[in-house]
Design a protein around this motif. Structure first.
Motif, PDB file in Angstrom:
ATOM      1  N   ALA A 185     159.800 -15.363  34.066  1.00  0.00           N
ATOM      2  CA  ALA A 185     161.144 -15.949  34.069  1.00  0.00           C
ATOM      3  C   ALA A 185     161.123 -17.363  33.494  1.00  0.00           C
ATOM      4  O   ALA A 185     161.730 -18.295  34.023  1.00  0.00           O
ATOM      5  CB  ALA A 185     161.740 -15.944  35.477  1.00  0.00           C
ATOM      6  N   LYS A 198     156.999 -10.591  26.550  1.00  0.00           N
ATOM      7  CA  LYS A 198     156.953  -9.840  27.803  1.00  0.00           C
ATOM      8  C   LYS A 198     156.408 -10.715  28.933  1.00  0.00           C
ATOM      9  O   LYS A 198     156.906 -10.671  30.064  1.00  0.00           O
ATOM     10  CB  LYS A 198     156.081  -8.601  27.634  1.00  0.00           C
ATOM     11  N   GLU A 222     159.049 -13.148  29.992  1.00  0.00           N
ATOM     12  CA  GLU A 222     160.053 -12.434  30.787  1.00  0.00           C
ATOM     13  C   GLU A 222     159.560 -12.218  32.216  1.00  0.00           C
ATOM     14  O   GLU A 222     160.301 -12.428  33.182  1.00  0.00           O
ATOM     15  CB  GLU A 222     160.358 -11.093  30.127  1.00  0.00           C
ATOM     16  N   LYS A 223     158.301 -11.810  32.354  1.00  0.00           N
ATOM     17  CA  LYS A 223     157.749 -11.585  33.693  1.00  0.00           C
ATOM     18  C   LYS A 223     157.721 -12.865  34.516  1.00  0.00           C
ATOM     19  O   LYS A 223     157.901 -12.835  35.739  1.00  0.00           O
ATOM     20  CB  LYS A 223     156.331 -11.009  33.585  1.00  0.00           C
TER      21      LYS A 223
END
Length: 225
Positions: free
Chosen positions: A162, A156, A159-160
């Protein structure tokens, strides 16, 4: 840097035991809460489960001792533990040695994130605003469905930010966090703020103090390992 490894684009820091010296307080709270139920657990027992969301820690120990471990029981116990922990003022301090490490990482243009099994309230009440400003992302127990040792928290964060998982370097102090980082396809360093090196062997290197940790991070950002 070995040919198969990607340059590090982000450093993901665990919170309790890496940024803040909070684990003794968490451990004492759990020992106290379970003592009220007549159960004997040690602080090391708690350290070995560090990284799990509070509700999951409650489930582990309730199940181990044959007590009801349904969600409502775990949530009630977790809330009781957190209330006790937060009621003890002055028990949590930032490790002063971690601050220049974080500043150095961010100063190189490398993204930084906090990934923790604690919830938003604990992080918000513990981390000074100035230090919060160094981090581009936060992942707490409130953001995930599965906590460490599942890789979801680390993934996560990537993902945050990138950033590809293989370009992330994790800094941990607990075996479950290291296990989760490796499952996420990330590299991991460890520091012995709470546990001895034999419990942290899943990391690619273990620092015995923050000076060693700074050197280990620097060498990986430089592509030397």
């Amino acid at each position: 840097m070995r040919a198969a490894e990607s340059p590090i684009r982000a450093v993901l820091f665990d919170f309790d035991g890496v940024i803040v010296n909070s684990m003794p307080g968490h451990a004492r709270a759990w020992v106290r809460i379970f003592a009220e139920k007549g159960l004997d657990i040690t602080e090391e027992d708690v350290y070995l489960h560090e990284g799990r969301p509070t509700v999951d820690v409650a489930h582990v120990f309730l199940s181990r001792h044959g007590l009801p471990a349904e969600k409502q029981h775990c949530r009630a116990l977790a809330a009781h533990k957190q209330a006790y922990y937060l009621s003890k003022p002055g028990g949590v301090v930032i490790f002063p040695e971690i601050v220049p490490i974080i500043e150095s990482v961010v100063g190189r243009g490398i993204a930084a994130a906090v990934v923790t099994g604690s919830n938003d309230e604990v992080v918000r009440r513990t981390l000074p605003k100035k230090l919060r400003s160094f981090f581009s992302a936060f992942v707490t127990a409130d953001d995930i469905k599965k906590g460490k040792p599942d890789p979801e928290p680390w993934l996560k964060a990537a993902e945050k930010l990138a950033v590809q998982p293989k370009a992330c370097l994790v800094v941990e102090n607990a075996p479950l966090g290291i296990q989760a980082a490796r499952a996420a396809g990330m590299r991991a360093l460890a520091i012995t703020t709470t546990l001895q090196p034999e419990h942290l062997q899943g990391a690619e290197a273990v620092a015995r103090n923050f000076d060693e940790l700074a050197r280990l991070i620097e060498s990986r950002l430089n592509g030397e390992h």
